[in-house]
Design a protein around this motif. Structure first.
Motif, PDB file in Angstrom:
ATOM      1  N   SER A  60       0.983  -1.161  -0.039  1.00  0.00           N
ATOM      2  CA  SER A  60      -0.092   0.086   0.115  1.00  0.00           C
ATOM      3  C   SER A  60       0.883   1.150   0.176  1.00  0.00           C
ATOM      4  O   SER A  60       0.331   2.328   0.094  1.00  0.00           O
ATOM      5  N   ASP A  61       2.319   1.048   0.003  1.00  0.00           N
ATOM      6  CA  ASP A  61       2.929   2.075  -0.210  1.00  0.00           C
ATOM      7  C   ASP A  61       3.073   3.108  -1.316  1.00  0.00           C
ATOM      8  O   ASP A  61       2.995   2.523  -2.456  1.00  0.00           O
ATOM      9  N   VAL A  62       3.066   4.316  -0.923  1.00  0.00           N
ATOM     10  CA  VAL A  62       3.240   5.422  -2.045  1.00  0.00           C
ATOM     11  C   VAL A  62       4.369   6.071  -2.000  1.00  0.00           C
ATOM     12  O   VAL A  62       4.836   6.591  -1.076  1.00  0.00           O
ATOM     13  N   VAL A  63       5.023   6.546  -3.022  1.00  0.00           N
ATOM     14  CA  VAL A  63       6.242   7.478  -3.092  1.00  0.00           C
ATOM     15  C   VAL A  63       6.039   8.498  -4.290  1.00  0.00           C
ATOM     16  O   VAL A  63       5.769   8.234  -5.363  1.00  0.00           O
ATOM     17  N   ILE A  64       6.121   9.576  -3.554  1.00  0.00           N
ATOM     18  CA  ILE A  64       6.341  10.678  -4.549  1.00  0.00           C
ATOM     19  C   ILE A  64       7.486  11.305  -4.897  1.00  0.00           C
ATOM     20  O   ILE A  64       8.412  11.623  -3.799  1.00  0.00           O
ATOM     21  N   LEU A  65       7.792  11.455  -6.247  1.00  0.00           N
ATOM     22  CA  LEU A  65       9.298  11.798  -6.591  1.00  0.00           C
ATOM     23  C   LEU A  65       9.417  13.117  -6.922  1.00  0.00           C
ATOM     24  O   LEU A  65       8.495  13.850  -7.886  1.00  0.00           O
ATOM     25  N   LEU A  66      10.172  14.147  -6.125  1.00  0.00           N
ATOM     26  CA  LEU A  66      10.409  15.535  -6.386  1.00  0.00           C
ATOM     27  C   LEU A  66      11.804  15.977  -7.137  1.00  0.00           C
ATOM     28  O   LEU A  66      12.815  15.731  -6.435  1.00  0.00           O
ATOM     29  N   HIS A  67      11.664  16.271  -8.483  1.00  0.00           N
ATOM     30  CA  HIS A  67      12.921  16.554  -9.144  1.00  0.00           C
ATOM     31  C   HIS A  67      13.702  18.020  -8.866  1.00  0.00           C
ATOM     32  O   HIS A  67      13.262  18.743  -8.009  1.00  0.00           O
ATOM     33  N   GLY A  68      14.826  18.027  -9.554  1.00  0.00           N
ATOM     34  CA  GLY A  68      15.774  19.255  -9.174  1.00  0.00           C
ATOM     35  C   GLY A  68      15.800  20.179 -10.456  1.00  0.00           C
ATOM     36  O   GLY A  68      14.741  20.217 -11.225  1.00  0.00           O
ATOM     37  N   PHE A  69      16.292  21.108 -10.194  1.00  0.00           N
ATOM     38  CA  PHE A  69      16.618  22.146 -10.862  1.00  0.00           C
ATOM     39  C   PHE A  69      17.892  22.022 -11.814  1.00  0.00           C
ATOM     40  O   PHE A  69      19.104  21.439 -11.574  1.00  0.00           O
ATOM     41  N   PRO A  70      17.786  22.197 -13.188  1.00  0.00           N
ATOM     42  CA  PRO A  70      16.490  22.957 -13.964  1.00  0.00           C
ATOM     43  C   PRO A  70      15.760  21.753 -14.710  1.00  0.00           C
ATOM     44  O   PRO A  70      15.783  21.996 -16.128  1.00  0.00           O
ATOM     45  N   THR A  71      15.710  20.652 -14.349  1.00  0.00           N
ATOM     46  CA  THR A  71      15.350  19.644 -15.074  1.00  0.00           C
ATOM     47  C   THR A  71      13.757  19.152 -14.861  1.00  0.00           C
ATOM     48  O   THR A  71      13.004  20.118 -15.061  1.00  0.00           O
ATOM     49  N   SER A  72      13.505  17.992 -14.701  1.00  0.00           N
ATOM     50  CA  SER A  72      12.089  17.582 -14.795  1.00  0.00           C
ATOM     51  C   SER A  72      11.870  16.363 -14.096  1.00  0.00           C
ATOM     52  O   SER A  72      12.749  15.599 -13.872  1.00  0.00           O
ATOM     53  N   SER A  73      10.798  15.738 -14.099  1.00  0.00           N
ATOM     54  CA  SER A  73      10.507  14.386 -13.617  1.00  0.00           C
ATOM     55  C   SER A  73      11.091  13.289 -14.116  1.00  0.00           C
ATOM     56  O   SER A  73      11.236  12.286 -13.761  1.00  0.00           O
ATOM     57  N   TYR A  74      11.766  13.723 -15.460  1.00  0.00           N
ATOM     58  CA  TYR A  74      12.342  12.602 -16.336  1.00  0.00           C
ATOM     59  C   TYR A  74      13.761  12.159 -15.693  1.00  0.00           C
ATOM     60  O   TYR A  74      14.109  11.119 -15.982  1.00  0.00           O
ATOM     61  N   ASP A  75      14.056  13.127 -14.906  1.00  0.00           N
ATOM     62  CA  ASP A  75      15.069  12.911 -13.872  1.00  0.00           C
ATOM     63  C   ASP A  75      15.103  11.296 -13.226  1.00  0.00           C
ATOM     64  O   ASP A  75      15.960  10.873 -12.906  1.00  0.00           O
TER      65      ASP A  75
END
Length: 292
Positions: A60-75
């Motif tokens: 039931s675990d959920v993970v949310i990924l927060l990207h860096g600068f100056p890029t995007s979720s594609y990281d």
């Protein structure tokens, strides 16, 4: 001498004007695939791109990924599939002004607004009452600290943080060394518009770069959240990072955040550990998650 500069200016100005109007390059097949797998939701009439994948059965675990600068979720693309094999749900977004999300201009971008974007996404996905694990990098680390502050202080009630794993973020202004280009864009009204186009970073705006100043202004709020929380914490660090250099950064982190565990990757790993050493990064993260 003055005539020479005039001639150079007369030649360069039209050339620069032409260059600034060259359309951006087409997306690579990999980026097209990433984009097509995502969707958008609206935050204050702005479109925010995100990906939401269901993975491991029995979890039931959920993970949310927060990207860096100056890029995007594609990281996160190199570790996306392994994460979906271990979590029930894996979610990533492009912050406002980044990646496939809207890029309003002019706009006063702030860490506070980006944290509200994440909370709005959590509400949009029906996860308000779900405890979530945050995995962040660079700029995303600071957004994560604002979310941690809100969660611990019960300021909004939109997100309950179960754990936080940071990586190579400028958490402490006193150990952060922005690159020359970042400094120029942050401080120069004249150079920023030119450098934005010449470097081909469409999200490089003076407003976006103000997060560096915000870290300094709100240091006590965000570092305070890090040092006072009871949420499980971990840091994954690439020691060759020129922005958060070793050993100053790690010494400061261990001095101030004594309740956190830490993984220092191989000495050749730099500012983007999830891309440079995805296996080492994943091993460190899963060891952290399994520890509690």
């Amino acid at each position: 001498m003055r005539e020479w500069w005039v001639h150079v200016g007369l030649i360069c100005i039209p050339l620069l004007a032409v260059y600034l109007h060259i359309p951006p390059p087409q997306l690579s097949p990999a980026l097209e695939k990433w984009h097509s797998a995502g969707e958008v939701f609206h935050f204050r009439d702005r479109k925010i791109f995100f990906r939401d994948s269901y993975g491991a059965l029995g979890s039931s675990d959920v993970v949310i990924l927060l990207h860096g600068f100056p890029t995007s979720s594609y990281d996160w693309n190199k570790i996306w599939d392994p994460l979906t094999q271990n979590f029930h749900r894996v979610i990533a977004l492009d912050f406002l002004g980044f990646g496939f999300s809207d890029k309003p201009r002019p706009h006063k971008y702030s860490i506070f607004e980006q944290a509200s974007v994440v909370e709005a996404l959590v509400a949009h996905l029906g996860l308000t009452n779900q405890r979530v694990n945050l995995l962040s990098h660079d700029y995303g680390d600071t957004v994560a600290l604002e979310l941690l502050h809100r969660s611990d202080q019960n300021r909004t009630g939109h997100l309950n943080v179960n754990s936080l794993c940071l990586s190579n973020g400028g958490l402490f202004p006193e150990t952060h060394h922005p690159r020359l280009l970042q400094t120029l864009l942050k401080d120069s009204t004249f150079l920023a518009p030119i450098l934005i186009r010449l470097t081909n970073y469409m999200i490089f705006t003076k407003g976006v770069l103000q997060y560096i100043n915000q870290r300094l202004k709100h240091r006590e709020r965000w570092v305070g959240a890090l040092t006072s929380t009871f949420v499980p914490l971990h840091m994954i660090y690439g020691p060759l990072d020129p922005v958060n250099p070793h050993p100053q950064f790690i010494r400061r982190y261990q001095q101030l955040v004594q309740k956190s565990t830490l993984t220092v990757l191989d000495e050749h790993i730099s500012h983007y550990p999830q891309l440079e050493d995805p296996t080492g990064f994943l091993n460190a993260y899963f060891n952290f998650i399994h520890s509690f």
